[in-house]
Design a protein around this motif. Sequence first.
Motif, PDB file in Angstrom:
ATOM      1  N   GLY A  29       0.776  -1.229   0.000  1.00 51.62           N
ATOM      2  CA  GLY A  29       0.000   0.000   0.000  1.00 51.62           C
ATOM      3  C   GLY A  29       0.811   1.284   0.000  1.00 51.62           C
ATOM      4  N   GLU A  30       2.123   1.185   0.048  1.00 50.43           N
ATOM      5  CA  GLU A  30       2.908   2.421   0.058  1.00 50.43           C
ATOM      6  C   GLU A  30       3.455   2.762  -1.331  1.00 50.43           C
ATOM      7  OE1 GLU A  30       6.361   2.346   2.549  1.00 50.43           O
ATOM      8  OE2 GLU A  30       7.201   0.564   1.635  1.00 50.43           O
ATOM      9  N   VAL A  31       3.890   4.018  -1.438  1.00 50.73           N
ATOM     10  CA  VAL A  31       4.615   4.424  -2.642  1.00 50.73           C
ATOM     11  C   VAL A  31       6.075   4.514  -2.239  1.00 50.73           C
ATOM     12  CG1 VAL A  31       4.911   6.178  -4.419  1.00 50.73           C
ATOM     13  CG2 VAL A  31       2.643   5.762  -3.472  1.00 50.73           C
ATOM     14  N   TYR A  32       6.870   3.642  -2.816  1.00 49.63           N
ATOM     15  CA  TYR A  32       8.274   3.554  -2.431  1.00 49.63           C
ATOM     16  C   TYR A  32       9.131   4.111  -3.554  1.00 49.63           C
ATOM     17  CZ  TYR A  32      12.536   1.473  -0.461  1.00 49.63           C
ATOM     18  OH  TYR A  32      13.775   1.281   0.088  1.00 49.63           O
ATOM     19  N   GLY A  33       9.914   5.110  -3.223  1.00 49.97           N
ATOM     20  CA  GLY A  33      10.804   5.711  -4.217  1.00 49.97           C
ATOM     21  C   GLY A  33      12.197   5.115  -4.089  1.00 49.97           C
ATOM     22  N   PHE A  34      12.724   4.672  -5.205  1.00 49.91           N
ATOM     23  CA  PHE A  34      14.016   3.997  -5.191  1.00 49.91           C
ATOM     24  C   PHE A  34      14.987   4.916  -5.909  1.00 49.91           C
ATOM     25  CE2 PHE A  34      16.315  -0.095  -6.583  1.00 49.91           C
ATOM     26  CZ  PHE A  34      16.967  -0.182  -5.372  1.00 49.91           C
ATOM     27  N   ARG A 198       7.943   6.468   1.309  1.00 47.84           N
ATOM     28  CA  ARG A 198       9.285   6.152   1.786  1.00 47.84           C
ATOM     29  C   ARG A 198      10.258   6.155   0.631  1.00 47.84           C
ATOM     30  NH1 ARG A 198      10.799   1.394   4.809  1.00 47.84           N
ATOM     31  NH2 ARG A 198       9.529   0.250   3.308  1.00 47.84           N
ATOM     32  N   VAL A 199      11.512   6.319   0.977  1.00 50.01           N
ATOM     33  CA  VAL A 199      12.544   6.395  -0.044  1.00 50.01           C
ATOM     34  C   VAL A 199      13.707   5.507   0.358  1.00 50.01           C
ATOM     35  CG1 VAL A 199      14.168   7.929  -1.215  1.00 50.01           C
ATOM     36  CG2 VAL A 199      11.950   8.800  -0.506  1.00 50.01           C
ATOM     37  N   GLY A 200      14.260   4.827  -0.614  1.00 52.53           N
ATOM     38  CA  GLY A 200      15.496   4.095  -0.390  1.00 52.53           C
ATOM     39  C   GLY A 200      16.557   4.663  -1.311  1.00 52.53           C
ATOM     40  N   ILE A 201      17.746   4.846  -0.784  1.00 49.85           N
ATOM     41  CA  ILE A 201      18.816   5.388  -1.630  1.00 49.85           C
ATOM     42  C   ILE A 201      19.879   4.327  -1.851  1.00 49.85           C
ATOM     43  CG2 ILE A 201      20.649   7.106  -1.821  1.00 49.85           C
ATOM     44  CD1 ILE A 201      18.956   9.052  -0.359  1.00 49.85           C
ATOM     45  N   ARG A 203      23.489   3.190  -3.566  1.00 51.03           N
ATOM     46  CA  ARG A 203      24.753   3.675  -4.096  1.00 51.03           C
ATOM     47  C   ARG A 203      25.678   2.485  -4.272  1.00 51.03           C
ATOM     48  NH1 ARG A 203      28.702   7.104  -0.369  1.00 51.03           N
ATOM     49  NH2 ARG A 203      28.917   5.040   0.526  1.00 51.03           N
ATOM     50  N   ASP A 204      26.233   2.342  -5.476  1.00 50.37           N
ATOM     51  CA  ASP A 204      27.169   1.256  -5.766  1.00 50.37           C
ATOM     52  C   ASP A 204      26.671  -0.094  -5.265  1.00 50.37           C
ATOM     53  OD1 ASP A 204      28.840   3.052  -6.924  1.00 50.37           O
ATOM     54  OD2 ASP A 204      30.050   3.379  -5.122  1.00 50.37           O
ATOM     55  N   GLY A 205      25.401  -0.364  -5.540  1.00 48.96           N
ATOM     56  CA  GLY A 205      24.868  -1.686  -5.217  1.00 48.96           C
ATOM     57  C   GLY A 205      24.534  -1.889  -3.757  1.00 48.96           C
ATOM     58  N   GLU A 206      24.578  -0.815  -2.958  1.00 50.81           N
ATOM     59  CA  GLU A 206      24.217  -0.959  -1.551  1.00 50.81           C
ATOM     60  C   GLU A 206      23.183   0.078  -1.172  1.00 50.81           C
ATOM     61  OE1 GLU A 206      27.551  -1.794   1.392  1.00 50.81           O
ATOM     62  OE2 GLU A 206      28.636  -1.272  -0.445  1.00 50.81           O
ATOM     63  N   LEU A 207      22.214  -0.341  -0.355  1.00 52.06           N
ATOM     64  CA  LEU A 207      21.209   0.590   0.117  1.00 52.06           C
ATOM     65  C   LEU A 207      21.825   1.373   1.270  1.00 52.06           C
ATOM     66  CD1 LEU A 207      18.202   1.064  -0.643  1.00 52.06           C
ATOM     67  CD2 LEU A 207      17.642  -0.136   1.450  1.00 52.06           C
ATOM     68  N   ILE A 208      22.023   2.669   1.054  1.00 53.33           N
ATOM     69  CA  ILE A 208      22.704   3.427   2.094  1.00 53.33           C
ATOM     70  C   ILE A 208      21.736   4.154   3.011  1.00 53.33           C
ATOM     71  CG2 ILE A 208      24.877   3.675   0.849  1.00 53.33           C
ATOM     72  CD1 ILE A 208      23.915   6.488   0.074  1.00 53.33           C
ATOM     73  N   ALA A 209      20.478   4.232   2.609  1.00 56.65           N
ATOM     74  CA  ALA A 209      19.484   4.857   3.490  1.00 56.65           C
ATOM     75  C   ALA A 209      18.100   4.391   3.083  1.00 56.65           C
ATOM     76  CB  ALA A 209      19.562   6.372   3.385  1.00 56.65           C
ATOM     77  N   GLU A 210      17.224   4.245   4.068  1.00 54.69           N
ATOM     78  CA  GLU A 210      15.840   3.882   3.786  1.00 54.69           C
ATOM     79  C   GLU A 210      14.987   4.527   4.866  1.00 54.69           C
ATOM     80  OE1 GLU A 210      14.495  -0.238   4.339  1.00 54.69           O
ATOM     81  OE2 GLU A 210      13.900  -0.189   2.241  1.00 54.69           O
ATOM     82  N   ASP A 211      14.105   5.404   4.466  1.00 52.03           N
ATOM     83  CA  ASP A 211      13.334   6.148   5.456  1.00 52.03           C
ATOM     84  C   ASP A 211      12.222   6.919   4.759  1.00 52.03           C
ATOM     85  OD1 ASP A 211      12.631   7.232   7.902  1.00 52.03           O
ATOM     86  OD2 ASP A 211      14.679   7.845   8.393  1.00 52.03           O
ATOM     87  N   SER A 212      11.392   7.609   5.575  1.00 48.13           N
ATOM     88  CA  SER A 212      10.443   8.552   4.997  1.00 48.13           C
ATOM     89  C   SER A 212      11.248   9.780   4.589  1.00 48.13           C
ATOM     90  CB  SER A 212       9.395   8.936   6.036  1.00 48.13           C
ATOM     91  OG  SER A 212      10.033   9.658   7.076  1.00 48.13           O
ATOM     92  N   ILE A 213      10.647  10.631   3.776  1.00 45.79           N
ATOM     93  CA  ILE A 213      11.399  11.806   3.340  1.00 45.79           C
ATOM     94  C   ILE A 213      11.747  12.676   4.543  1.00 45.79           C
ATOM     95  CG2 ILE A 213      11.236  13.943   1.998  1.00 45.79           C
ATOM     96  CD1 ILE A 213      10.144  12.363  -0.209  1.00 45.79           C
ATOM     97  N   ALA A 214      10.763  12.845   5.436  1.00 43.83           N
ATOM     98  CA  ALA A 214      11.019  13.632   6.643  1.00 43.83           C
ATOM     99  C   ALA A 214      12.129  12.988   7.463  1.00 43.83           C
ATOM    100  CB  ALA A 214       9.748  13.748   7.471  1.00 43.83           C
ATOM    101  N   GLY A 215      12.062  11.678   7.582  1.00 45.40           N
ATOM    102  CA  GLY A 215      13.068  10.953   8.360  1.00 45.40           C
ATOM    103  C   GLY A 215      14.452  11.111   7.776  1.00 45.40           C
ATOM    104  N   LEU A 216      14.523  11.072   6.465  1.00 39.24           N
ATOM    105  CA  LEU A 216      15.821  11.218   5.808  1.00 39.24           C
ATOM    106  C   LEU A 216      16.388  12.595   6.084  1.00 39.24           C
ATOM    107  CD1 LEU A 216      15.671   9.600   2.282  1.00 39.24           C
ATOM    108  CD2 LEU A 216      16.978   8.877   4.261  1.00 39.24           C
ATOM    109  N   GLU A 217      15.502  13.590   6.021  1.00 40.45           N
ATOM    110  CA  GLU A 217      15.966  14.952   6.263  1.00 40.45           C
ATOM    111  C   GLU A 217      16.498  15.095   7.683  1.00 40.45           C
ATOM    112  OE1 GLU A 217      12.614  17.177   4.954  1.00 40.45           O
ATOM    113  OE2 GLU A 217      13.386  17.354   2.916  1.00 40.45           O
TER     114      GLU A 217
END
Lengths: 309, 279
Positions: A29-34, A198-201, A203-217
């Motif tokens: 049910g979420e929109v996940y940005g990769f 939520r967003v996952g970032i 980099r070079d084949g590794e997920l370096i962050a996964e959070d809500s946009i507010a959480g990432l900020e």
Amino acid sequence: MTAIDISNVTKRYGDELALEGLDLTVREGEVYGFLGPNGAGKSTTINLVLDFIRPTAGEVSVLERDAQEGSLEIRERTGILPEGIELYDRLTGRQHVEFAIESKAADDDADELLERVGIADAADKKAGGYSKGMAQRLTLATALVGEPDLLILDEPSTGLDPNGAREMREIIREENRRGATVFFSSHVLGQVEAICDRVGILRDGELIAEDSIAGLEDAVPNRTRLRIRLDRIPEDSAAALSAVESIDGVSEVEAEGTTLVVSVADEAKTTVLRTIEDHGVTVEDFETDESSLEDLFVAYTAEEREVAP
Amino acid sequence: MSAIAVAKKDFRDAVRSRTLLVLTALFALFTVGGAYLASWAAEVFEGGAETTLDLIIALQTPAGYLVPIIALVVSYAAIAGERESGSLKFLLGLPHTRRDVVIGKILGRTGVVGVSIVVGFAFGLIGLFAFVGSVSLVDYLGFTLVTLLFGLVYVCIGVGLSSMTRSTTKAAIGAFGLIVFFWFAWSILVQLLLYAVEGQFFVEEFPDWYVTLLSLSPDAAYGSALGAVLGESGLTMSGMYGGDELPLAAGPWFGFVVLGVWALVPLAIGILRFDSIDL
């Protein structure tokens, strides 16, 4: 319930390591940005989810099924917009959608779907004559067939003008409201910021962050971009630049003529201004802007910086 | 049935190819030319308007050469081309198994080759009526059906090759290497083997293994199968190599077995291989 569960996945092509120990969860049910720069492994991940490629190690499950064993059932319930769309040049837009409807044993109306993505007038044209943006819209129409539970969109705004990208976002929102989980990759931050839960970032084949946009900020120390206008370029500009760069809390310095753009932690702002004045120039004016996702993205993906989780 | 949906789409797409149009026209030209030659032969053999002989001259020669070419041209890029361009991700993004895709491709492309064969043979039929005057329609139908099977066999070989590589260039090289192999290299190799075993090229009676090996190419099997259907031994190995007791593989009906193997083996290899690769 999880829509996509990737656990400790490694994918190797020969000697090249495309993904290393990736863990990623998309909730139902979420929109996940990769997010991630080109070549980070976003498409590799999506290809694994769709069983286009097989992992070297690790487990991928989609809609609670094994991505390989249950691939057919997964694809019955999933709508896909792959990267770099190639269609059948000799078939019309409507024939493409009809093929998707037949393949999914759905009862959608092809013309309605084409209308929804805004290419109803090109329904009888062969896809070989479509522009990139039209091909992207057509593929979206085929992805929407059969009201999928999961939408997987690889760089969906490729080839679309700003208006088209906005329409794409609107459709993603509508689908999510209907109940679909949306997983989409992008290197365009505005896309993600506008609609993601939520967003996952990556980099070079590794997920370096996964959070809500507010959480990432929150995760990133408050950063400000300081635009400083000087009366002139300092005589020893190189020394001035390196002096600013070496200040604790400064992450990036860019000089554009007499304007200096400095990414800096809030507490180091005054030190920056003082250091500049120490080099014999006057600060005529300066302005700050809040840290945008763009900065956050840079903070997370730039090679040389480590950001505390 | 998912393979049928793939086949229908694939047929629609591939049948619009311009190359197919050119090859079909060429094929029609050859069958009409063959019909003309058949009428000439009928005169030579004086009233020997032996229907099956007409058919053989009019149809077997052009079909024997052109059907493999048409089938391979139509099929060599069936999967490799889609992998190369990326449209395979569209196709496999929809709920089709990879096996459905291979089988659908074979059905779709066989349909395309079938259209080409039917058109070519229709012209041949018109030619036979025009030049020879009479044709046995039953034999003609049998001829067409066996030729469709022959086309299917080469489509299986072509699609099988196509599923093993990402590069259409490699698939094309493989396909045409195979044609050269079946047309020339096969018999040359068997001849050389004969020389190696017997010490000479001309023997009084050909050994069984020699006749067997020559019978195992798809092209020889097409001849055998036609002979079986038409009840005409001139086409088959038994006709050519005379002997009273022939090895099993050289028997006319065995042609169907050989054709079946040539269809199923590439199909099986193709499916297994395609199932395990990264797109």
